[in-house]
Design a protein around this motif. Sequence first.
Motif, PDB file in Angstrom:
ATOM      1  N   ASP B  11     -28.753 -79.041 -91.386  1.00  0.00           N
ATOM      2  CA  ASP B  11     -28.962 -80.500 -91.354  1.00  0.00           C
ATOM      3  C   ASP B  11     -28.701 -81.047 -92.762  1.00  0.00           C
ATOM      4  O   ASP B  11     -29.545 -80.957 -93.650  1.00  0.00           O
ATOM      5  N   VAL B  12     -27.511 -81.608 -92.952  1.00  0.00           N
ATOM      6  CA  VAL B  12     -27.083 -82.028 -94.285  1.00  0.00           C
ATOM      7  C   VAL B  12     -28.050 -83.038 -94.899  1.00  0.00           C
ATOM      8  O   VAL B  12     -28.439 -82.920 -96.067  1.00  0.00           O
ATOM      9  N   GLY B  13     -28.458 -84.021 -94.112  1.00  0.00           N
ATOM     10  CA  GLY B  13     -29.361 -85.047 -94.639  1.00  0.00           C
ATOM     11  C   GLY B  13     -30.685 -84.455 -95.086  1.00  0.00           C
ATOM     12  O   GLY B  13     -31.217 -84.808 -96.145  1.00  0.00           O
ATOM     13  N   ALA B  14     -31.232 -83.542 -94.282  1.00  0.00           N
ATOM     14  CA  ALA B  14     -32.510 -82.923 -94.639  1.00  0.00           C
ATOM     15  C   ALA B  14     -32.353 -82.063 -95.892  1.00  0.00           C
ATOM     16  O   ALA B  14     -33.240 -82.045 -96.768  1.00  0.00           O
ATOM     17  N   GLU B  15     -31.239 -81.365 -96.013  1.00  0.00           N
ATOM     18  CA  GLU B  15     -31.033 -80.502 -97.189  1.00  0.00           C
ATOM     19  C   GLU B  15     -30.930 -81.340 -98.455  1.00  0.00           C
ATOM     20  O   GLU B  15     -31.478 -80.996 -99.500  1.00  0.00           O
ATOM     21  N   ILE B  16     -30.195 -82.448 -98.374  1.00  0.00           N
ATOM     22  CA  ILE B  16     -30.038 -83.303 -99.558  1.00  0.00           C
ATOM     23  C   ILE B  16     -31.371 -83.940 -99.935  1.00  0.00           C
ATOM     24  O   ILE B  16     -31.737 -84.004-101.115  1.00  0.00           O
ATOM     25  N   ALA B  17     -32.134 -84.391 -98.926  1.00  0.00           N
ATOM     26  CA  ALA B  17     -33.445 -84.987 -99.216  1.00  0.00           C
ATOM     27  C   ALA B  17     -34.356 -83.951 -99.883  1.00  0.00           C
ATOM     28  O   ALA B  17     -35.091 -84.273-100.831  1.00  0.00           O
ATOM     29  N   ALA B  18     -34.285 -82.705 -99.412  1.00  0.00           N
ATOM     30  CA  ALA B  18     -35.159 -81.660 -99.962  1.00  0.00           C
ATOM     31  C   ALA B  18     -34.807 -81.353-101.424  1.00  0.00           C
ATOM     32  O   ALA B  18     -35.659 -80.885-102.184  1.00  0.00           O
ATOM     33  N   LEU B  19     -33.572 -81.618-101.823  1.00  0.00           N
ATOM     34  CA  LEU B  19     -33.150 -81.288-103.193  1.00  0.00           C
ATOM     35  C   LEU B  19     -33.827 -82.160-104.244  1.00  0.00           C
ATOM     36  O   LEU B  19     -33.895 -81.779-105.412  1.00  0.00           O
ATOM     37  N   SER B  20     -34.306 -83.345-103.864  1.00  0.00           N
ATOM     38  CA  SER B  20     -34.971 -84.197-104.862  1.00  0.00           C
ATOM     39  C   SER B  20     -36.455 -84.402-104.569  1.00  0.00           C
ATOM     40  O   SER B  20     -37.191 -84.864-105.443  1.00  0.00           O
ATOM     41  N   ARG B  21     -36.906 -84.034-103.364  1.00  0.00           N
ATOM     42  CA  ARG B  21     -38.311 -84.269-103.001  1.00  0.00           C
ATOM     43  C   ARG B  21     -39.229 -83.480-103.937  1.00  0.00           C
ATOM     44  O   ARG B  21     -39.049 -82.272-104.129  1.00  0.00           O
ATOM     45  N   GLY B  22     -40.192 -84.175-104.544  1.00  0.00           N
ATOM     46  CA  GLY B  22     -41.128 -83.508-105.450  1.00  0.00           C
ATOM     47  C   GLY B  22     -40.575 -83.313-106.859  1.00  0.00           C
ATOM     48  O   GLY B  22     -41.234 -82.712-107.691  1.00  0.00           O
TER      49      GLY B  22
END
Lengths: 155, 155, 84, 84
Positions: B11-22
Amino acid sequence: MSVSVQQADFDVGAEIAALSRGYPEIGAVASFVGLVRNANDGAGISAMSLEHYPGMTEKALEEIVEEARSRWSLNTVRVIHRFGRLEPGDNIVFVGVGSAHRGEAFAACEFIMDYLKTRAPFWKREETPDGARWVDARECDDGAAARWDEIEIRR
Amino acid sequence: MSVSVQQADFDVGAEIAALSRGYPEIGAVASFVGLVRNANDGAGISAMSLEHYPGMTEKALEEIVEEARSRWSLNTVRVIHRFGRLEPGDNIVFVGVGSAHRGEAFAACEFIMDYLKTRAPFWKREETPDGARWVDARECDDGAAARWDEIEIRR
Amino acid sequence: MSVRILYFAALREAVGRSEESLSLPVGVATVGELQSFLAMRGEAWEALRAGRNVRAARNQRMVKGSEPVVSGDEIAFFPPVTGG
Amino acid sequence: MSVRILYFAALREAVGRSEESLSLPVGVATVGELQSFLAMRGEAWEALRAGRNVRAARNQRMVKGSEPVVSGDEIAFFPPVTGG
């Protein structure tokens, strides 16, 4: 509709998927997301406001996209830039490029960001513990844009 | 878990979001998605199979990520590579990099893709109207990887 | 006919307005000359003086000071951009 | 003790097997010498001859032909990689 200037957030996954949908010749999608950081130049940032020049902004972004299309063989390009009040972690800008090969997708995506940083009429005003302040332009951004004037086109 | 080798889609969107979360110090996320094209070297492609070397694949990708981290100041890195049978339009590979500044995110993302193309043990077998064929390595991929040996680190 | 002048960001705050209409003064034929004319209005307008880091657009395209200006134009002055 | 040898992709198809165990023959001390030894097994093995585009890994790391090989190693031969 390759360029959008908007207050609303955007859906990165949907934008990236849209860049290759219906283009089975695309093998590479390079993309970039710019986010509000919680610190800049040594000060904490609680929020920022992005002012822009309605009308010119869209034209400037479209010209940058056209310049990228003239330099590389690209299938699809998407640029979204937000304005208004944003908080740390919020998305600011999305640039996505779909192409047959990765070298062109990467080069065009970075080129668009570098040019956007020096040519698109947006101005950031940061809220810090010492009050609000306008962000100064960084000289390295001029350098990043200028290097494309000389660089050999990468394919 | 910065590296995954898997049959399943991602899931590209989820992976990109996870890269900056936190990571509120991240201002830039550069990413790349490689997709199955419907044609290669003049032949139509109806499907492809990706063979890999289980065990070595993960190690090779982790070493490439470590090399990128030693060259640039990166907060987060994610690499996903699929194997098995894939069809045109399917995702093959995802590389995402989160950093304070865009120059490092772009450089590291492209570096990882270039090195992956020459060092990660995957092999593509395409199904064409004339039968199945193993894809030949492209010399330009060696060149793309080799240029990082000489290039000045961009920041 | 006159020119419409827009100001943005820190420059807008310095001059205390976001836009105005102005009949082109005699002797003002370029964007740079218009900028110099405005800079002489008083203290609040010094941010437009030559040597200050000011960018300009004519009809929504970035231009240099040597760009001609004619009646009907939309001219904008602003600091170097900082989006992205 | 012996070495485990793996073959991948077109090379796997050419030699008709994906892996085998082999006692290190006398005179075989490097990955390149092992490759030359295997290449002499017959027609199906010519894909491993010197000059062919063959890559090798020792214990799951890419190596050159000069890399030593010892009993217990996992050695892999394969074509240039084409993932990504």
